[in-house]
Design a protein around this motif. Structure first.
Motif, PDB file in Angstrom:
ATOM      1  N   LEU A 127       0.849  -1.193   0.000  1.00  0.00           N
ATOM      2  CA  LEU A 127       0.000   0.000   0.000  1.00  0.00           C
ATOM      3  C   LEU A 127       0.885   1.244   0.000  1.00  0.00           C
ATOM      4  CD1 LEU A 127      -2.753   1.443   0.336  1.00  0.00           C
ATOM      5  CD2 LEU A 127      -2.546   1.043   2.813  1.00  0.00           C
ATOM      6  N   ILE A 128       0.732   2.068  -1.028  1.00  0.00           N
ATOM      7  CA  ILE A 128       1.547   3.274  -1.173  1.00  0.00           C
ATOM      8  C   ILE A 128       0.633   4.496  -1.136  1.00  0.00           C
ATOM      9  CG2 ILE A 128       3.153   4.544  -2.656  1.00  0.00           C
ATOM     10  CD1 ILE A 128       3.929   1.827  -3.904  1.00  0.00           C
ATOM     11  N   ASN A 129       0.954   5.434  -0.270  1.00  0.00           N
ATOM     12  CA  ASN A 129       0.218   6.693  -0.195  1.00  0.00           C
ATOM     13  C   ASN A 129       1.010   7.724  -0.988  1.00  0.00           C
ATOM     14  OD1 ASN A 129      -2.197   7.777   0.867  1.00  0.00           O
ATOM     15  ND2 ASN A 129      -1.057   8.958   2.369  1.00  0.00           N
ATOM     16  N   ALA A 130       0.522   8.051  -2.185  1.00  0.00           N
ATOM     17  CA  ALA A 130       1.283   8.881  -3.113  1.00  0.00           C
ATOM     18  C   ALA A 130       0.542  10.172  -3.441  1.00  0.00           C
ATOM     19  CB  ALA A 130       1.548   8.095  -4.398  1.00  0.00           C
ATOM     20  N   TYR A 131       1.223  11.043  -4.133  1.00  0.00           N
ATOM     21  CA  TYR A 131       0.579  12.237  -4.663  1.00  0.00           C
ATOM     22  C   TYR A 131      -0.101  11.900  -5.986  1.00  0.00           C
ATOM     23  CZ  TYR A 131       2.583  15.308  -1.156  1.00  0.00           C
ATOM     24  OH  TYR A 131       2.889  15.916   0.037  1.00  0.00           O
ATOM     25  N   HIS A 132      -0.989  12.784  -6.415  1.00  0.00           N
ATOM     26  CA  HIS A 132      -1.680  12.564  -7.677  1.00  0.00           C
ATOM     27  C   HIS A 132      -0.672  12.640  -8.825  1.00  0.00           C
ATOM     28  CE1 HIS A 132      -4.577  13.138 -10.957  1.00  0.00           C
ATOM     29  NE2 HIS A 132      -5.463  12.589 -10.137  1.00  0.00           N
ATOM     30  N   PRO A 133      -0.804  11.772  -9.841  1.00  0.00           N
ATOM     31  CA  PRO A 133       0.203  11.738 -10.917  1.00  0.00           C
ATOM     32  C   PRO A 133       0.095  12.865 -11.939  1.00  0.00           C
ATOM     33  CG  PRO A 133      -1.493  10.081 -11.289  1.00  0.00           C
ATOM     34  CD  PRO A 133      -1.758  10.651  -9.927  1.00  0.00           C
ATOM     35  N   ASN A 134      -0.931  13.706 -11.838  1.00  0.00           N
ATOM     36  CA  ASN A 134      -1.006  14.868 -12.727  1.00  0.00           C
ATOM     37  C   ASN A 134      -0.122  15.968 -12.136  1.00  0.00           C
ATOM     38  OD1 ASN A 134      -1.591  16.961 -14.429  1.00  0.00           O
ATOM     39  ND2 ASN A 134      -3.806  16.849 -14.204  1.00  0.00           N
ATOM     40  N   ILE A 135       1.155  15.902 -12.470  1.00  0.00           N
ATOM     41  CA  ILE A 135       2.145  16.820 -11.891  1.00  0.00           C
ATOM     42  C   ILE A 135       2.226  18.081 -12.740  1.00  0.00           C
ATOM     43  CG2 ILE A 135       4.580  17.117 -11.345  1.00  0.00           C
ATOM     44  CD1 ILE A 135       4.712  14.091 -10.938  1.00  0.00           C
ATOM     45  N   ARG A 136       2.044  19.200 -12.088  1.00  0.00           N
ATOM     46  CA  ARG A 136       2.069  20.464 -12.805  1.00  0.00           C
ATOM     47  C   ARG A 136       3.392  21.189 -12.529  1.00  0.00           C
ATOM     48  NH1 ARG A 136      -4.246  22.281 -11.702  1.00  0.00           N
ATOM     49  NH2 ARG A 136      -5.135  20.319 -12.447  1.00  0.00           N
ATOM     50  N   GLY A 137       4.124  21.423 -13.583  1.00  0.00           N
ATOM     51  CA  GLY A 137       5.417  22.083 -13.422  1.00  0.00           C
ATOM     52  C   GLY A 137       6.516  21.085 -13.103  1.00  0.00           C
ATOM     53  N   GLY A 138       7.723  21.413 -13.458  1.00  0.00           N
ATOM     54  CA  GLY A 138       8.861  20.553 -13.124  1.00  0.00           C
ATOM     55  C   GLY A 138       9.285  19.637 -14.241  1.00  0.00           C
ATOM     56  N   GLY A 139       8.407  19.429 -15.236  1.00  0.00           N
ATOM     57  CA  GLY A 139       8.757  18.630 -16.404  1.00  0.00           C
ATOM     58  C   GLY A 139       9.186  17.215 -16.072  1.00  0.00           C
ATOM     59  N   ASN A 140      10.077  16.681 -16.901  1.00  0.00           N
ATOM     60  CA  ASN A 140      10.514  15.292 -16.763  1.00  0.00           C
ATOM     61  C   ASN A 140      11.278  15.044 -15.469  1.00  0.00           C
ATOM     62  OD1 ASN A 140       9.347  14.210 -19.045  1.00  0.00           O
ATOM     63  ND2 ASN A 140      11.109  14.661 -20.356  1.00  0.00           N
ATOM     64  N   GLU A 141      11.945  16.055 -14.966  1.00  0.00           N
ATOM     65  CA  GLU A 141      12.704  15.879 -13.718  1.00  0.00           C
ATOM     66  C   GLU A 141      11.769  15.518 -12.563  1.00  0.00           C
ATOM     67  OE1 GLU A 141      15.741  18.393 -10.796  1.00  0.00           O
ATOM     68  OE2 GLU A 141      15.319  19.117 -12.825  1.00  0.00           O
ATOM     69  N   LYS A 142      10.645  16.196 -12.505  1.00  0.00           N
ATOM     70  CA  LYS A 142       9.683  15.925 -11.434  1.00  0.00           C
ATOM     71  C   LYS A 142       8.993  14.570 -11.651  1.00  0.00           C
ATOM     72  CE  LYS A 142       6.705  18.768  -8.539  1.00  0.00           C
ATOM     73  NZ  LYS A 142       5.971  20.058  -8.463  1.00  0.00           N
ATOM     74  N   LYS A 143       8.699  14.245 -12.897  1.00  0.00           N
ATOM     75  CA  LYS A 143       8.088  12.947 -13.205  1.00  0.00           C
ATOM     76  C   LYS A 143       9.044  11.813 -12.857  1.00  0.00           C
ATOM     77  CE  LYS A 143       5.121  14.646 -16.938  1.00  0.00           C
ATOM     78  NZ  LYS A 143       4.868  14.636 -18.400  1.00  0.00           N
ATOM     79  N   ALA A 144      10.328  12.039 -13.137  1.00  0.00           N
ATOM     80  CA  ALA A 144      11.331  11.023 -12.805  1.00  0.00           C
ATOM     81  C   ALA A 144      11.421  10.820 -11.299  1.00  0.00           C
ATOM     82  CB  ALA A 144      12.691  11.422 -13.370  1.00  0.00           C
ATOM     83  N   ALA A 145      11.290  11.899 -10.538  1.00  0.00           N
ATOM     84  CA  ALA A 145      11.320  11.796  -9.075  1.00  0.00           C
ATOM     85  C   ALA A 145      10.113  11.016  -8.561  1.00  0.00           C
ATOM     86  CB  ALA A 145      11.359  13.198  -8.448  1.00  0.00           C
ATOM     87  N   TYR A 146       8.958  11.257  -9.149  1.00  0.00           N
ATOM     88  CA  TYR A 146       7.734  10.514  -8.780  1.00  0.00           C
ATOM     89  C   TYR A 146       7.935   9.022  -9.060  1.00  0.00           C
ATOM     90  CZ  TYR A 146       2.654   9.589  -8.523  1.00  0.00           C
ATOM     91  OH  TYR A 146       1.404   9.113  -8.178  1.00  0.00           O
ATOM     92  N   PHE A 147       8.410   8.733 -10.275  1.00  0.00           N
ATOM     93  CA  PHE A 147       8.672   7.349 -10.677  1.00  0.00           C
ATOM     94  C   PHE A 147       9.635   6.678  -9.702  1.00  0.00           C
ATOM     95  CE2 PHE A 147      11.255   4.223 -12.868  1.00  0.00           C
ATOM     96  CZ  PHE A 147      10.365   3.506 -13.656  1.00  0.00           C
ATOM     97  N   GLN A 148      10.748   7.360  -9.398  1.00  0.00           N
ATOM     98  CA  GLN A 148      11.769   6.782  -8.529  1.00  0.00           C
ATOM     99  C   GLN A 148      11.244   6.546  -7.117  1.00  0.00           C
ATOM    100  OE1 GLN A 148      14.892   5.763  -9.678  1.00  0.00           O
ATOM    101  NE2 GLN A 148      14.713   4.669  -7.717  1.00  0.00           N
ATOM    102  N   THR A 149      10.361   7.417  -6.653  1.00  0.00           N
ATOM    103  CA  THR A 149       9.815   7.261  -5.304  1.00  0.00           C
ATOM    104  C   THR A 149       8.954   6.000  -5.217  1.00  0.00           C
ATOM    105  OG1 THR A 149       9.839   9.661  -5.023  1.00  0.00           O
ATOM    106  CG2 THR A 149       8.493   8.401  -3.478  1.00  0.00           C
ATOM    107  N   ILE A 150       8.161   5.731  -6.245  1.00  0.00           N
ATOM    108  CA  ILE A 150       7.373   4.495  -6.278  1.00  0.00           C
ATOM    109  C   ILE A 150       8.303   3.278  -6.294  1.00  0.00           C
ATOM    110  CG2 ILE A 150       5.768   3.091  -7.636  1.00  0.00           C
ATOM    111  CD1 ILE A 150       4.300   5.386  -6.421  1.00  0.00           C
ATOM    112  N   ILE A 151       9.346   3.336  -7.111  1.00  0.00           N
ATOM    113  CA  ILE A 151      10.304   2.226  -7.184  1.00  0.00           C
ATOM    114  C   ILE A 151      10.972   2.008  -5.828  1.00  0.00           C
ATOM    115  CG2 ILE A 151      12.442   1.404  -8.254  1.00  0.00           C
ATOM    116  CD1 ILE A 151       9.908   1.344 -10.059  1.00  0.00           C
ATOM    117  N   ASN A 152      11.300   3.087  -5.126  1.00  0.00           N
ATOM    118  CA  ASN A 152      11.901   2.961  -3.794  1.00  0.00           C
ATOM    119  C   ASN A 152      10.950   2.264  -2.820  1.00  0.00           C
ATOM    120  OD1 ASN A 152      14.195   4.260  -4.687  1.00  0.00           O
ATOM    121  ND2 ASN A 152      13.643   6.249  -3.840  1.00  0.00           N
ATOM    122  N   CYS A 153       9.665   2.541  -2.950  1.00  0.00           N
ATOM    123  CA  CYS A 153       8.667   1.868  -2.108  1.00  0.00           C
ATOM    124  C   CYS A 153       8.643   0.372  -2.399  1.00  0.00           C
ATOM    125  CB  CYS A 153       7.286   2.470  -2.349  1.00  0.00           C
ATOM    126  SG  CYS A 153       7.068   4.156  -1.741  1.00  0.00           S
TER     127      CYS A 153
END
Length: 245
Positions: free
Chosen positions: A208-234
């Motif tokens: 069970l992962i409590n995450a932020y919504h995946p519609n990320i506004r601002g930050g471009g690919n860098e922020k999306k990559a951070a979201y992706f990596q955080t899920i992988i870390n979980c």
């Protein structure tokens, strides 16, 4: 251990949600269910995304077969259409990373090239009627409290191995959490919390992962990559947790 998807209960729940919201209900769940699409059923890793609400223009709010819409995207009915990528581009990328063991965001193909991944997942919304591009947190919380009985049954009937709660409804995470051990991970800002959710009915563990919504506004690919990596870390935490027990 019984991990068979409970289709009868899911059909009952479709009817129950339709009773509550009649012609405004958003029908969600297993993408492409009913179109001879059994990939989710047969998957070794079943992923369930829990989002906030569907998005429809105010003058078009009506019943929507949301799971059919994502199936049409997966089939290629909306080539290069930007509207689905705002939220579901990252859903596709993360799901692909999980199912194909990709630990680096840059190793995942463009979302347009992997949109058929939607056939392998389930997506539900807490609010079963349409909303707008910006959800009201208090309203989403209220819908959860009103429909908690049906939502928890829906989650359990889908028999997921990984539940990614992006609704931002903290009480949903707490209601699903069954153990004390948990951890928090970045690098995404605010961090995600991860724990174990036992399916008591079927006697198996769910991540069970409590995450932020995946519609990320601002930050471009860098922020999306951070979201992706955080899920992988979980997920890596889960692997280490299983080794330790």
């Amino acid at each position: 251990m019984n991990k068979v998807v409970d289709e009868n209960t899911l059909k009952e729940l479709d009817a129950e949600f339709a009773k509550r919201y009649s012609d405004k209900v958003i029908v969600d769940g297993i993408v492409g269910w009913g179109y001879d699409n059994n990939i989710y059923f047969d998957s070794d890793i079943r992923i369930l995304w829990i989002l906030k609400e569907g998005n429809q223009p105010e003058n078009e709010k009506k019943k929507c077969e949301f799971r059919d819409l994502l199936f049409e995207v997966a089939k290629g009915d909306y080539p290069n259409a930007p509207w689905w990528k705002h939220t579901y581009g990252l859903v596709a990328k993360v799901s692909y990373g999980i199912l194909f063991d990709k630990k680096n965001y840059n190793d995942v193909p463009d979302e347009e090239d992997i949109k058929d991944i939607f056939k392998e997942i389930a997506v539900i919304n807490v609010k079963k009627t349409a909303g707008s591009s910006s959800a009201n947190p208090n309203e989403i919380e209220q819908f959860y409290n009103n429909d908690k009985d049906l939502l928890i049954r829906q989650i359990n009937a889908l028999k997921p191995d990984i539940i990614i709660n992006c609704s931002r409804v903290r009480s949903l995470f707490d209601d699903l959490k069954t153990r004390d051990e948990s951890a928090e991970f970045g690098p995404f800002e605010g961090s995600f919390q991860v724990t174990i959710s036992d399916d008591k009915q079927s006697s198996y563990d769910r991540l069970l992962i409590n995450a932020y919504h995946p519609n990320i506004r601002g930050g471009g690919n860098e922020k999306k990559a951070a979201y992706f990596q955080t899920i992988i870390n979980c997920l890596e935490w889960d692997k280490q947790h299983k080794k330790a027990t």
